[in-house]
Design a protein around this motif. Structure first.
Motif, PDB file in Angstrom:
ATOM      1  N   ILE A  23      -6.853   6.927  -3.244  1.00 34.80           N
ATOM      2  CA  ILE A  23      -6.747   7.623  -1.960  1.00 34.80           C
ATOM      3  C   ILE A  23      -8.042   8.390  -1.724  1.00 34.80           C
ATOM      4  N   LYS A  24      -8.597   8.253  -0.513  1.00 30.95           N
ATOM      5  CA  LYS A  24      -9.816   8.968  -0.138  1.00 30.95           C
ATOM      6  C   LYS A  24      -9.525  10.301   0.548  1.00 30.95           C
ATOM      7  N   ARG A  25      -8.612  10.262   1.533  1.00 36.55           N
ATOM      8  CA  ARG A  25      -8.320  11.498   2.274  1.00 36.55           C
ATOM      9  C   ARG A  25      -7.016  11.377   3.050  1.00 36.55           C
ATOM     10  N   LEU A  26      -6.524  12.541   3.456  1.00 33.24           N
ATOM     11  CA  LEU A  26      -5.340  12.659   4.301  1.00 33.24           C
ATOM     12  C   LEU A  26      -5.760  13.464   5.522  1.00 33.24           C
ATOM     13  N   GLU A  27      -5.529  12.916   6.705  1.00 32.62           N
ATOM     14  CA  GLU A  27      -5.915  13.584   7.948  1.00 32.62           C
ATOM     15  C   GLU A  27      -4.681  13.808   8.806  1.00 32.62           C
ATOM     16  N   CYS A  28      -4.639  14.941   9.497  1.00 31.97           N
ATOM     17  CA  CYS A  28      -3.550  15.218  10.424  1.00 31.97           C
ATOM     18  C   CYS A  28      -4.162  15.794  11.700  1.00 31.97           C
ATOM     19  N   ASN A  33      -2.725  10.404   8.946  1.00 29.89           N
ATOM     20  CA  ASN A  33      -3.430   9.193   8.557  1.00 29.89           C
ATOM     21  C   ASN A  33      -3.831   9.313   7.083  1.00 29.89           C
ATOM     22  N   LEU A  34      -3.350   8.403   6.264  1.00 26.10           N
ATOM     23  CA  LEU A  34      -3.704   8.352   4.847  1.00 26.10           C
ATOM     24  C   LEU A  34      -4.732   7.241   4.677  1.00 26.10           C
ATOM     25  N   VAL A  35      -5.946   7.602   4.254  1.00 26.95           N
ATOM     26  CA  VAL A  35      -7.036   6.636   4.126  1.00 26.95           C
ATOM     27  C   VAL A  35      -7.268   6.350   2.651  1.00 26.95           C
ATOM     28  N   PHE A  36      -7.285   5.059   2.309  1.00 28.43           N
ATOM     29  CA  PHE A  36      -7.518   4.672   0.924  1.00 28.43           C
ATOM     30  C   PHE A  36      -8.518   3.531   0.852  1.00 28.43           C
ATOM     31  N   ALA A  37      -8.667   2.932  -0.298  1.00 27.44           N
ATOM     32  CA  ALA A  37      -9.694   1.932  -0.593  1.00 27.44           C
ATOM     33  C   ALA A  37      -9.974   0.987   0.567  1.00 27.44           C
ATOM     34  N   GLU A  38     -11.231   0.633   0.713  1.00 31.20           N
ATOM     35  CA  GLU A  38     -11.720  -0.260   1.762  1.00 31.20           C
ATOM     36  C   GLU A  38     -11.355   0.246   3.158  1.00 31.20           C
ATOM     37  N   ASN A  39     -11.210   1.556   3.295  1.00 33.35           N
ATOM     38  CA  ASN A  39     -10.892   2.210   4.570  1.00 33.35           C
ATOM     39  C   ASN A  39      -9.620   1.689   5.235  1.00 33.35           C
ATOM     40  N   MET A  40      -8.723   1.100   4.451  1.00 32.58           N
ATOM     41  CA  MET A  40      -7.402   0.754   4.976  1.00 32.58           C
ATOM     42  C   MET A  40      -6.638   2.064   5.105  1.00 32.58           C
ATOM     43  N   ALA A  53       0.831  -1.206   0.000  1.00 26.36           N
ATOM     44  CA  ALA A  53       0.000   0.000   0.000  1.00 26.36           C
ATOM     45  C   ALA A  53       0.869   1.261   0.000  1.00 26.36           C
ATOM     46  N   PRO A  54       0.282   2.405  -0.388  1.00 23.48           N
ATOM     47  CA  PRO A  54       1.008   3.678  -0.341  1.00 23.48           C
ATOM     48  C   PRO A  54       1.437   4.026   1.082  1.00 23.48           C
ATOM     49  N   ASN A  55       2.482   4.829   1.210  1.00 25.19           N
ATOM     50  CA  ASN A  55       2.975   5.297   2.510  1.00 25.19           C
ATOM     51  C   ASN A  55       2.869   6.809   2.574  1.00 25.19           C
ATOM     52  N   VAL A  56       2.784   7.333   3.798  1.00 28.58           N
ATOM     53  CA  VAL A  56       2.742   8.774   4.010  1.00 28.58           C
ATOM     54  C   VAL A  56       3.800   9.156   5.046  1.00 28.58           C
ATOM     55  N   ASP A  57       4.416  10.322   4.844  1.00 24.74           N
ATOM     56  CA  ASP A  57       5.398  10.840   5.787  1.00 24.74           C
ATOM     57  C   ASP A  57       5.259  12.359   5.831  1.00 24.74           C
ATOM     58  N   LEU A  58       5.104  12.899   7.032  1.00 24.65           N
ATOM     59  CA  LEU A  58       5.069  14.343   7.212  1.00 24.65           C
ATOM     60  C   LEU A  58       6.484  14.802   7.538  1.00 24.65           C
ATOM     61  N   SER A  59       7.008  15.689   6.717  1.00 23.79           N
ATOM     62  CA  SER A  59       8.347  16.232   6.918  1.00 23.79           C
ATOM     63  C   SER A  59       8.196  17.682   7.372  1.00 23.79           C
ATOM     64  N   THR A 104      -6.738  13.848  22.095  1.00 22.16           N
ATOM     65  CA  THR A 104      -6.769  14.665  20.882  1.00 22.16           C
ATOM     66  C   THR A 104      -6.882  16.134  21.272  1.00 22.16           C
ATOM     67  N   VAL A 105      -5.955  16.945  20.774  1.00 17.51           N
ATOM     68  CA  VAL A 105      -5.967  18.373  21.053  1.00 17.51           C
ATOM     69  C   VAL A 105      -6.829  19.082  20.016  1.00 17.51           C
ATOM     70  N   GLU A 106      -6.543  18.828  18.720  1.00 18.43           N
ATOM     71  CA  GLU A 106      -7.363  19.396  17.656  1.00 18.43           C
ATOM     72  C   GLU A 106      -7.033  18.757  16.314  1.00 18.43           C
ATOM     73  N   GLU A 107      -8.005  18.843  15.427  1.00 19.40           N
ATOM     74  CA  GLU A 107      -7.806  18.392  14.050  1.00 19.40           C
ATOM     75  C   GLU A 107      -7.029  19.494  13.343  1.00 19.40           C
ATOM     76  N   VAL A 108      -5.878  19.158  12.799  1.00 17.22           N
ATOM     77  CA  VAL A 108      -5.038  20.161  12.140  1.00 17.22           C
ATOM     78  C   VAL A 108      -5.504  20.389  10.709  1.00 17.22           C
ATOM     79  N   THR A 109      -5.666  19.301   9.954  1.00 16.69           N
ATOM     80  CA  THR A 109      -6.130  19.423   8.576  1.00 16.69           C
ATOM     81  C   THR A 109      -6.723  18.111   8.086  1.00 16.69           C
ATOM     82  N   THR A 110      -7.651  18.223   7.172  1.00 18.80           N
ATOM     83  CA  THR A 110      -8.181  17.074   6.440  1.00 18.80           C
ATOM     84  C   THR A 110      -8.215  17.479   4.974  1.00 18.80           C
ATOM     85  N   ILE A 111      -7.558  16.695   4.149  1.00 15.56           N
ATOM     86  CA  ILE A 111      -7.537  16.954   2.710  1.00 15.56           C
ATOM     87  C   ILE A 111      -8.311  15.832   2.036  1.00 15.56           C
ATOM     88  N   LEU A 112      -9.479  16.169   1.507  1.00 22.73           N
ATOM     89  CA  LEU A 112     -10.289  15.172   0.813  1.00 22.73           C
ATOM     90  C   LEU A 112      -9.733  14.958  -0.581  1.00 22.73           C
TER      91      LEU A 112
END
Length: 131
Positions: free
Chosen positions: A46-51, A109-116, A13-19, A64-72
């Motif tokens: 890919i469905k969305r990226l959440e931080c 969190n990188l969310v893709f097909a079948e909510n993996m 599966a794809p990987n995500v890294d915040l730099s 959880t302090v706060e939702e920083v961003t969600t990119i649909l």
């Protein structure tokens, strides 16, 4: 058998890294960086990226302090394709400085097909600039 199959699917599966441009910041400062998404062994939607900013305590509990961003997204990432997305976050006055009893982490969190999903964790130190 099911666990083995699930692990095999995740390994391709794809990987995500915040730099991050900096690992510490004071209230009023903006932390910047980039999300790096790397395609896996095959194409994937890919469905969305959440931080989310979370506070982790010594005893292992998180809050959880706060939702920083969600990119649909509704995008297919090809095998070995790379995507970079900008990141910025303003450190507000409501955040108390990091202490020995707790730390802050940005959970991506990188969310893709079948909510993996794929996850990444980056520590962020909030310093006190009122001295």
């Amino acid at each position: 058998m099911f666990t083995l199959l699930t692990n095999l699917l995740k390994s391709g599966a794809p990987n995500v890294d915040l730099s991050l441009s900096q690992q510490s910041a004071a209230p009023g400062e903006v932390v910047t960086g980039q999300f790096h998404i790397q395609g896996g062994r095959k194409s994937c939607k890919i469905k969305r990226l959440e931080c989310t900013l979370v506070k982790e305590f010594e005893d292992g509990k998180t809050e959880t302090v706060e939702e920083v961003t969600t990119i649909l997204m509704s995008r297919v990432i090809g095998s070995e394709e790379k995507i970079e997305l900008p990141f910025s976050y303003l450190i507000t006055d409501k955040l108390e400085p990091t202490a020995t009893s707790f730390s802050y982490r940005l959970h991506t969190n990188l969310v893709f097909a079948e909510n993996m999903s794929r996850k990444d964790h980056d520590e962020l130190v909030i310093v006190d600039n009122r001295k």
